[in-house]
Design a protein around this motif. Structure first.
Motif, PDB file in Angstrom:
ATOM      1  N   ILE A 140      -9.145   3.203  -1.198  1.00  0.00           N
ATOM      2  CA  ILE A 140      -8.931   1.757  -1.260  1.00  0.00           C
ATOM      3  C   ILE A 140      -9.963   1.053  -0.375  1.00  0.00           C
ATOM      4  O   ILE A 140     -10.249   1.514   0.736  1.00  0.00           O
ATOM      5  CB  ILE A 140      -7.511   1.404  -0.758  1.00  0.00           C
ATOM      6  CG1 ILE A 140      -6.462   1.889  -1.757  1.00  0.00           C
ATOM      7  CG2 ILE A 140      -7.358  -0.090  -0.480  1.00  0.00           C
ATOM      8  CD1 ILE A 140      -5.022   1.698  -1.299  1.00  0.00           C
ATOM      9  N   TYR A 141     -10.519  -0.007  -0.878  1.00  0.00           N
ATOM     10  CA  TYR A 141     -11.242  -0.959  -0.032  1.00  0.00           C
ATOM     11  C   TYR A 141     -10.457  -2.256  -0.031  1.00  0.00           C
ATOM     12  O   TYR A 141     -10.057  -2.726  -1.104  1.00  0.00           O
ATOM     13  CB  TYR A 141     -12.650  -1.251  -0.580  1.00  0.00           C
ATOM     14  CG  TYR A 141     -13.627  -0.128  -0.332  1.00  0.00           C
ATOM     15  CD1 TYR A 141     -14.421  -0.115   0.812  1.00  0.00           C
ATOM     16  CD2 TYR A 141     -13.739   0.934  -1.225  1.00  0.00           C
ATOM     17  CE1 TYR A 141     -15.310   0.918   1.048  1.00  0.00           C
ATOM     18  CE2 TYR A 141     -14.621   1.980  -0.993  1.00  0.00           C
ATOM     19  CZ  TYR A 141     -15.398   1.965   0.149  1.00  0.00           C
ATOM     20  OH  TYR A 141     -16.273   2.994   0.392  1.00  0.00           O
ATOM     21  N   TYR A 185     -13.032  -2.795   4.934  1.00  0.00           N
ATOM     22  CA  TYR A 185     -12.347  -4.086   5.010  1.00  0.00           C
ATOM     23  C   TYR A 185     -13.392  -5.191   4.984  1.00  0.00           C
ATOM     24  O   TYR A 185     -14.360  -5.146   5.759  1.00  0.00           O
ATOM     25  CB  TYR A 185     -11.533  -4.163   6.308  1.00  0.00           C
ATOM     26  CG  TYR A 185     -10.926  -5.519   6.568  1.00  0.00           C
ATOM     27  CD1 TYR A 185      -9.613  -5.808   6.182  1.00  0.00           C
ATOM     28  CD2 TYR A 185     -11.658  -6.538   7.195  1.00  0.00           C
ATOM     29  CE1 TYR A 185      -9.058  -7.053   6.404  1.00  0.00           C
ATOM     30  CE2 TYR A 185     -11.113  -7.787   7.411  1.00  0.00           C
ATOM     31  CZ  TYR A 185      -9.813  -8.046   7.016  1.00  0.00           C
ATOM     32  OH  TYR A 185      -9.269  -9.296   7.237  1.00  0.00           O
ATOM     33  N   ILE A 221      -7.970   4.270   3.287  1.00  0.00           N
ATOM     34  CA  ILE A 221      -8.651   2.969   3.223  1.00  0.00           C
ATOM     35  C   ILE A 221     -10.053   3.159   3.802  1.00  0.00           C
ATOM     36  O   ILE A 221     -10.213   3.713   4.878  1.00  0.00           O
ATOM     37  CB  ILE A 221      -7.871   1.896   3.999  1.00  0.00           C
ATOM     38  CG1 ILE A 221      -6.442   1.822   3.449  1.00  0.00           C
ATOM     39  CG2 ILE A 221      -8.570   0.541   3.895  1.00  0.00           C
ATOM     40  CD1 ILE A 221      -5.571   0.820   4.151  1.00  0.00           C
ATOM     41  N   VAL A 255      -4.535  -2.698   9.195  1.00  0.00           N
ATOM     42  CA  VAL A 255      -5.342  -1.662   8.539  1.00  0.00           C
ATOM     43  C   VAL A 255      -5.372  -0.404   9.409  1.00  0.00           C
ATOM     44  O   VAL A 255      -5.280   0.725   8.913  1.00  0.00           O
ATOM     45  CB  VAL A 255      -6.776  -2.176   8.254  1.00  0.00           C
ATOM     46  CG1 VAL A 255      -7.690  -1.030   7.823  1.00  0.00           C
ATOM     47  CG2 VAL A 255      -6.746  -3.258   7.184  1.00  0.00           C
ATOM     48  N   VAL A 281       0.843  -1.204   0.000  1.00  0.00           N
ATOM     49  CA  VAL A 281       0.000   0.000   0.000  1.00  0.00           C
ATOM     50  C   VAL A 281       0.884   1.262   0.000  1.00  0.00           C
ATOM     51  O   VAL A 281       0.586   2.237  -0.696  1.00  0.00           O
ATOM     52  CB  VAL A 281      -0.998  -0.048   1.190  1.00  0.00           C
ATOM     53  CG1 VAL A 281      -1.725   1.270   1.356  1.00  0.00           C
ATOM     54  CG2 VAL A 281      -2.005  -1.181   0.972  1.00  0.00           C
TER      55      VAL A 281
END
Ligand SMILES: *[C@@H]1O[C@H](CO)[C@@H](O)[C@H](O)[C@H]1NC(C)=O
Ligand SMILES: *[C@@H]1O[C@H](CO)[C@@H](O)[C@H](O)[C@H]1NC(C)=O
Ligand SMILES: *[C@@H]1O[C@H](CO)[C@@H](O)[C@H](O)[C@H]1NC(C)=O
Ligand SMILES: *[C@@H]1O[C@H](CO)[C@@H](O)[C@H](O)[C@H]1NC(C)=O
Ligand SMILES: *[C@@H]1O[C@H](CO)[C@@H](O)[C@H](O)[C@H]1NC(C)=O
Ligand SMILES: *[C@@H]1O[C@H](CO)[C@@H](O)[C@H](O)[C@H]1NC(C)=O
Ligand SMILES: *[C@@H]1O[C@H](CO)[C@@H](O)[C@H](O)[C@H]1NC(C)=O
Length: 523
Positions: free
Chosen positions: A398-399, A442, A439, A429, A386
């Motif tokens: 981002i997922y 999740y 992010i 995360v 990442v």
């Protein structure tokens, strides 16, 4: 740096020896309020009802019925029967505390021939599922293409190898946006485009099983040196075309997001030689830059142009402009990582395939305690990936669309290793959020044990177990589902406490088919 502290205790409980993990520091309320936690599945892997109510076969049905390239048995004819059990499943999701459910639409259920008339019963099914989710406060995150192209389009013009797919995919997306877009705000056009292109058109072990390079998989057609590139090119154009349609026709009213999904790995140089460091970057360009460079910069990576040459299709100026910025978010599926070693000699192969063009040797990144069927727990490789994406492409949402631990179907419902795996990655995360990464969510793969693309019903990732011999296909909780539920409810992360709470307020159903004394006695 986020830190877990583990206290691993051995205790004798209810006659069975159990390791138990106490974790501190990780709480749901430490994540941003709008961050979503969910779980994932895909249509062919869970729905079943394969030839019911007007659905026609996809290339995945055909692949499974032809024997899954001799890798394993089974098919998605019944799968988890979510088509009939969606209410029960949504109920479990709600009790578990999921913010979101990621699922896919079966194109050939909604539009059986891939184009032309809509199947009203298919339309009804997805409306029912979406309404059920919304009424339980669960966001639907919908994938349009999860590897199940209507067989009719494959037969008529070769499916993704033909640019006609762009028109048909866009028309399909239009139906989905129009019919479901008032309630669905998160759309992923394509799941794991990179694996579909490699597995389906280079190595030939995935649908539609095309290959020509020497392979243990006996493909009846294909061209491994050209088709992976063609298929990717058409997937990118189909994505960009659907994203443009949404922007022009729906964005103002529906305010949603259109993303793309890739299977990602960390690429770790095998040694610190400059050859291997460059090779690791090259592997990332081939696996991920192949898509991300066009989606963000409008063209393929330079190293791909150099190594692939005239076999790499080119974008016109207007295609390039259409692609640039067409990705509202990236969906990352992450399971494991690779060591990368430079391997320039594959560039001498005549008629070389995609993998040979990459000129690397990949080996699984392992740790010493990795059992064969499990994935090593190496969250730093996800963080490294990442970080690297941000360095190359800048910030974008981002997922984490899929993350999870594979085990054999026969293994225990007391899936401590999966709990440990999920705990470490969910923790990482939080690290990444604190380091400024954008992010947004999740998702655990998978909500329940599904018909897996790699392994059929033998390998499992689910939070719920399904005994296939039980005609009711009852969903049975694994320890991981109790643990995840506790986390989502901002309670302690201690799985033992989860079990005690379960005793007091059962999430589920009884559980007497397997030899899992701990859970059985707890419930
Ligand atoms: C491919 O064909 C060969 C020869 O018929 C056979 O031995 C082999 O098992 C086949 N491989 C697969 C994966 O089906
Ligand atoms: C694949 O396509 C290329 C370019 O058309 C051609 O040169 C090559 O011979 C083809 N390979 C096979 C195995 O058909
Ligand atoms: C490469 O260098 C890094 C940083 O100096 C070090 O952490 C790593 O262990 C080295 N890797 C190898 C394989 O020597
Ligand atoms: C893994 O095992 C090898 C061989 O037994 C050993 O040399 C190495 O130090 C171990 N690495 C770690 C990280 O424990
Ligand atoms: C899994 O269990 C079934 C039934 O008990 C058995 O037949 C099969 O051999 C087992 N598989 C493995 C890999 O242990
Ligand atoms: C979550 O749990 C922590 C620790 O028990 C507590 O301080 C916090 O208020 C809880 N947050 C919510 C939103 O319930
Ligand atoms: C259940 O598993 C335990 C330990 O894994 C074993 O000792 C016991 O015999 C098993 N019980 C049955 C009924 O199979």
């Amino acid at each position: 740096m986020w830190k877990t502290s583990f206290v691993v205790l051995q205790l004798l409980l209810l006659g069975s020896s159990v390791s138990f993990i106490v974790v501190d520091g990780l709480r749901r309320d430490e994540y941003p309020p709008h961050f979503v936690f969910g779980a994932s599945t895909s249509a062919y892997q869970v729905e079943g009802a394969a030839d019911e109510d007007g659905r026609k076969p996809s290339i995945w049905d055909s692949f499974a019925h032809a024997g899954n390239a001799n890798m394993y048995e089974g098919n998605g004819d019944i799968a988890c029967d979510q088509y009939h059990k969606y209410k029960e499943d949504v109920e479990l999701m709600a009790k578990m505390g999921l913010d979101a459910y990621r699922f896919s639409i079966s194109w050939s259920r909604l539009i059986p021939d891939g184009k032309g008339p809509i199947n009203q019963k298919g339309l009804q099914y997805y409306n029912n599922l979406i309404n059920e989710l919304i009424s339980h406060g669960i966001q639907p995150h919908v994938t349009l293409y999860h590897w199940d192209l209507p067989q009719t389009l494959e037969d008529e013009y070769g499916g993704w190898i033909n640019q006609k797919i762009v028109r048909d995919f866009t028309a399909y997306a239009d139906v989905c946006f129009r019919e479901f877009g008032d309630r669905v705000k998160h759309w992923t056009t394509v799941n794991e485009g990179n694996v579909f292109a490699q597995g389906g058109y280079d190595i030939g072990f995935l649908p539609p099983q095309h290959c020509s390079s020497p392979s243990i998989f006996n493909c009846s057609k294909g061209n491994s040196s050209t088709e992976p590139y063609l298929v990717t090119h058409n997937m990118l154009l189909a994505h960009a075309s659907a994203a443009r349609l949404y922007r022009n026709k729906y964005q103002d009213k529906q305010h949603g997001f259109i993303g793309f999904n890739l299977l990602t790995y960390g690429f770790v140089p095998l040694t610190n030689t400059s050859e291997d460091i460059i090779a690791a970057q090259r592997a990332q360009d081939f696996f991920l830059g192949w898509y991300l460079n066009p989606l963000i910069f409008g063209d393929y990576p330079e190293i791909m142009k150099k190594n692939v040459g005239s076999r790499l299709p080119t974008f016109t100026k207007s295609e390039s402009n259409l692609l640039k910025g067409s990705m509202g978010f990236l969906g990352i599926n992450f399971y494991f990582s690779f060591y990368v070693k430079d391997n320039p000699k594959t560039l001498n192969i005549k008629d070389r395939d995609y993998l040979a063009d990459m000129a690397v040797e990949l080996t699984a990144y392992t740790t010493n305690d990795t059992a064969t069927e499990e994935f090593p727990i190496v969250p730093w490789t996800l963080q490294g990936l990442v970080d690297s994406l941000k360095n190359i492409y800048g910030d974008f949402p981002i997922y984490i669309h899929e993350n999870g631990m594979q085990t054999h179907r026969n293994s225990s419902l007391e899936d401590w290793k999966r709990v440990n795996y999920l705990n470490e990655y969910i923790g990482s995360v939080l690290d990444m959020l604190r380091n400024g990464h954008d992010i947004r969510g999740y998702f655990v793969w998978s909500f329940m044990d599904v018909f897996e693309l790699l392994g059929g019903f033998e390998t499992t990732y689910g939070l719920y177990y399904i005994d296939l011999k039980d005609p009711t296909l009852r969903r049975q909780p694994k320890l991981s589902s109790l643990w995840y539920s506790n986390f989502l409810n901002n309670r302690t992360m201690d799985p033992m406490v989860a079990i005690q709470m379960e005793k007091n307020s059962p999430l589920l159903i009884n559980n007497n088919n397997k030899n899992n004394s701990l859970l059985r006695n707890a419930i």
